[in-house]
Design an enzyme around this catalytic site. Sequence first.
Site, PDB file in Angstrom:
ATOM      1  N   ARG A  61      37.845  41.744  42.881  1.00  0.00           N
ATOM      2  CA  ARG A  61      39.216  41.641  43.397  1.00  0.00           C
ATOM      3  C   ARG A  61      39.615  40.183  43.653  1.00  0.00           C
ATOM      4  NH1 ARG A  61      41.472  42.680  48.895  1.00  0.00           N
ATOM      5  NH2 ARG A  61      43.578  43.529  48.663  1.00  0.00           N
ATOM      6  N   HIS A  65      42.963  38.563  42.132  1.00  0.00           N
ATOM      7  CA  HIS A  65      44.002  38.002  43.000  1.00  0.00           C
ATOM      8  C   HIS A  65      44.142  36.493  42.807  1.00  0.00           C
ATOM      9  CE1 HIS A  65      44.676  41.424  46.126  1.00  0.00           C
ATOM     10  NE2 HIS A  65      44.516  41.885  44.896  1.00  0.00           N
ATOM     11  N   ASN A  93      46.152  39.810  50.760  1.00  0.00           N
ATOM     12  CA  ASN A  93      44.801  39.307  51.048  1.00  0.00           C
ATOM     13  C   ASN A  93      44.423  39.337  52.524  1.00  0.00           C
ATOM     14  OD1 ASN A  93      44.423  38.594  48.294  1.00  0.00           O
ATOM     15  ND2 ASN A  93      45.504  36.661  48.627  1.00  0.00           N
ATOM     16  N   HIS A 193      39.679  49.829  39.951  1.00  0.00           N
ATOM     17  CA  HIS A 193      39.687  50.656  41.170  1.00  0.00           C
ATOM     18  C   HIS A 193      38.670  51.792  41.099  1.00  0.00           C
ATOM     19  CE1 HIS A 193      43.893  49.386  42.881  1.00  0.00           C
ATOM     20  NE2 HIS A 193      42.996  48.419  42.895  1.00  0.00           N
TER      21      HIS A 193
END
Length: 317
Positions: A61, A65, A93, A193
Amino acid sequence: MGSYNFCIAVLVMFNLSFMGISTSLNPYFYAKVCPQALPTIKQVVGAAVKQERRVGASLLRLHFHDCFVNGCDASILLDSTSAFTSEKNALPNANSARGFEVIDRIKYEVDKVCGWPVVSCADILAVAARDSVVALGGPSWEVQLGRRDSTTASESKANNDIPSPFMDLPELINSFKKQGLNVKDLVALSGGHTLGLSQCRLFKNRIYNETNIDPNFAHQGRATCPPNGGDSKLAPLDPSPASFDTNYFSNLVSKKGLLHSDQALYNGGQTDYLVKTYSKNYGAFSKDFASSMIKMGNIKPLTGKRGQIRLDCKKVN
């Protein structure tokens, strides 16, 4: 110039002259200058995932991001300064991005084995994401290398450019398109995911108010996530959150997507066919996921003389 800054300047010049100034990424960037760099990253990631399997999803992740905000430049790792506010404070975040201490550990070990700071924090993020997926049973891929680190960060761009868990399909498609990623990339990368957990605040509205959801799944979610409070309670994004598999997609076909943005991929729209394909075909999913990860990792990298190789991933040199 102080002695510390002088040392940094010498290191940077040595860095550029020794490696050459490459303006494109390639998988062998550190092969000669530090052949032990990649094995060291793999070792640290493997140990971290063994200690806490959830950290694999966290490292994946972080890379995602990072890349969606001004490209893959490790801007997500920077702490706030007088010049900018950290992306760690942005809504996607804050109180949820994690794994920073693993990146710091990798940086320390890699710099030690290389003998000097030659590996960028941005490349560490990219390789750690790959090694996390592998450690959790997923595919491997050849990570393109040679990124350099940004000297700034943008909380506002993190708020605007990282896809929201509340987005519908057209918004998701547009968010990925802005990064040069297509519909197949959207669905394949959303398959990340298959790993990890989500906070109650991100799926509360779905389990209480949405209709395209399996009633038993919604009821089960409500046991974890009360209508009032409990916002930081966690639920798995799929039934096997520490294994890279196709359960995420099977869940969507059964209307058991945890996040609104997950279920949006299978809700009568143009991505239904891909979700159905991946739910039945691990090989197709893992192949497309690996390809899309390489593509995502190529978003606007800093190369050549742009950016820097940070000595500390949290701070600009």
